[in-house]
Design an enzyme around this catalytic site. Sequence first.
Site, PDB file in Angstrom:
ATOM      1  N   ASP A  65     -37.684  24.148 -55.594  1.00 18.07           N
ATOM      2  CA  ASP A  65     -37.268  22.812 -56.030  1.00 18.07           C
ATOM      3  C   ASP A  65     -36.620  22.783 -57.722  1.00 18.07           C
ATOM      4  O   ASP A  65     -36.063  21.926 -58.179  1.00 18.07           O
ATOM      5  CB  ASP A  65     -38.149  21.541 -55.905  1.00 18.07           C
ATOM      6  CG  ASP A  65     -39.502  21.711 -56.552  1.00 18.07           C
ATOM      7  OD1 ASP A  65     -39.879  22.884 -57.293  1.00 18.07           O
ATOM      8  OD2 ASP A  65     -40.323  20.839 -56.588  1.00 18.07           O
ATOM      9  N   SER A  66     -36.979  24.118 -58.218  1.00 24.63           N
ATOM     10  CA  SER A  66     -36.544  24.411 -59.444  1.00 24.63           C
ATOM     11  C   SER A  66     -34.871  24.404 -59.042  1.00 24.63           C
ATOM     12  O   SER A  66     -34.102  24.372 -60.450  1.00 24.63           O
ATOM     13  CB  SER A  66     -36.794  25.747 -60.022  1.00 24.63           C
ATOM     14  OG  SER A  66     -36.493  26.812 -59.048  1.00 24.63           O
ATOM     15  N   GLU A 122     -49.246  29.052 -61.195  1.00 25.13           N
ATOM     16  CA  GLU A 122     -48.323  28.667 -62.174  1.00 25.13           C
ATOM     17  C   GLU A 122     -48.980  28.704 -63.463  1.00 25.13           C
ATOM     18  O   GLU A 122     -49.708  27.654 -63.602  1.00 25.13           O
ATOM     19  CB  GLU A 122     -47.317  27.802 -61.980  1.00 25.13           C
ATOM     20  CG  GLU A 122     -46.377  27.853 -62.880  1.00 25.13           C
ATOM     21  CD  GLU A 122     -44.969  26.896 -62.581  1.00 25.13           C
ATOM     22  OE1 GLU A 122     -44.918  26.514 -61.281  1.00 25.13           O
ATOM     23  OE2 GLU A 122     -44.167  26.782 -63.372  1.00 25.13           O
ATOM     24  N   GLU A 140     -47.106  21.278 -53.546  1.00 24.05           N
ATOM     25  CA  GLU A 140     -47.830  21.362 -54.702  1.00 24.05           C
ATOM     26  C   GLU A 140     -49.220  20.576 -54.520  1.00 24.05           C
ATOM     27  O   GLU A 140     -49.041  19.455 -54.020  1.00 24.05           O
ATOM     28  CB  GLU A 140     -47.144  20.823 -55.836  1.00 24.05           C
ATOM     29  CG  GLU A 140     -45.901  21.777 -56.488  1.00 24.05           C
ATOM     30  CD  GLU A 140     -44.964  21.133 -57.390  1.00 24.05           C
ATOM     31  OE1 GLU A 140     -45.566  20.074 -58.438  1.00 24.05           O
ATOM     32  OE2 GLU A 140     -43.948  21.866 -57.976  1.00 24.05           O
ATOM     33  N   LYS A 199     -43.404  25.095 -48.872  1.00 24.37           N
ATOM     34  CA  LYS A 199     -44.332  25.133 -49.813  1.00 24.37           C
ATOM     35  C   LYS A 199     -44.726  23.923 -50.524  1.00 24.37           C
ATOM     36  O   LYS A 199     -43.510  22.935 -50.435  1.00 24.37           O
ATOM     37  CB  LYS A 199     -44.097  26.147 -51.038  1.00 24.37           C
ATOM     38  CG  LYS A 199     -44.869  26.076 -52.234  1.00 24.37           C
ATOM     39  CD  LYS A 199     -44.529  27.411 -53.305  1.00 24.37           C
ATOM     40  CE  LYS A 199     -43.693  26.898 -54.438  1.00 24.37           C
ATOM     41  NZ  LYS A 199     -43.700  25.747 -55.184  1.00 24.37           N
TER      42      LYS A 199
HETATM   43  O1  KIV Z   1     -39.565  25.866 -57.885  1.00 25.50           O
HETATM   44  C1  KIV Z   1     -39.993  26.895 -58.087  1.00 25.50           C
HETATM   45  O2  KIV Z   1     -39.021  27.675 -58.579  1.00 25.50           O
HETATM   46  C2  KIV Z   1     -41.261  27.132 -57.985  1.00 25.50           C
HETATM   47  C3  KIV Z   1     -41.697  28.491 -58.589  1.00 25.50           C
HETATM   48  C4  KIV Z   1     -41.766  28.504 -60.034  1.00 25.50           C
HETATM   49  C5  KIV Z   1     -42.817  29.268 -57.878  1.00 25.50           C
HETATM   50  O3  KIV Z   1     -41.878  26.472 -57.554  1.00 25.50           O
END
Ligand code: KIV
Length: 271
Positions: free
Chosen positions: A51-52, A189, A122, A120
Amino acid sequence: MSVHSEIKRVTTHTLQWMKQNNEKISMLTAYDYSMARILDGAGIDVLLVGDSASNVMAGNSTTLPITLDHMIYHAQSVMRGIERCLVIVDLPFGSYQGNSKKALESSIRVMKETGAHAIKLEGGKDECESIARIVSAGVPVMGHLGLTPQSINKFGTYSVRAKEVEEAETLVENAHALQEAGCFSIVLEKIPASLGKRVAEELKIPVIGIGAGMHMDGQVLVMHDMLGITKDFSPKFLRRYLDLYDEMTKATQHYISDVKNGSFPNETEQY
Ligand code: KIV
């Protein structure tokens, strides 16, 4: 045997094998077809449709605005570019928190509409009910602890997490809870390296770090940071392998100048 050179398709089982055989896992983010094709062709083990994308693709200051539809679009593009690597897709903010039914529905949408291999999310114990439900539906889940960017408004800073004993103990408990709930792997992280080492040693599942030190079972970086496309983001943990921002600026200036002075296109570059 090294899985890196031998295997045709990386699966969640491959990652487990790699941990057991002390082979480090390489992971990067990707958000589009062309980059996924290059990274997969180079032999990366795992691509994360992170989600980055909210930051590096859309220009937002946090990961909060990106939607499930946006993530699905990015994941579909990545899937068209890969042949070998495992592809994991982030569930975005608002698509799972505090609601295991919604978490399952979001995961199923990702799997059905993209063909990706895992999701994934969080969080720790609070998300375990959702994780168990998603895993029991046949969807592999990766956890994410330490700095969790979707909770930035709760913490207020992107500083190193779990430096104090109490927070470190909570993180270790959460890591075990994620493993018990059925996660096949977790990301840690921005935490102290000694804590990362402890978690990687205690857990049976692979632990992938970003700013979590050298003792992880694998490492992940945001592709734009690793290639030097982002310029203003320089945390201590980041190693830049290219300076693409400067290289692309120079190439663009060269092109502009060629167009302006009439040297592009030349006689061999026309019909
Ligand atoms: O969204 C992302 O890029 C991430 C990484 C920093 C692990 O969750």
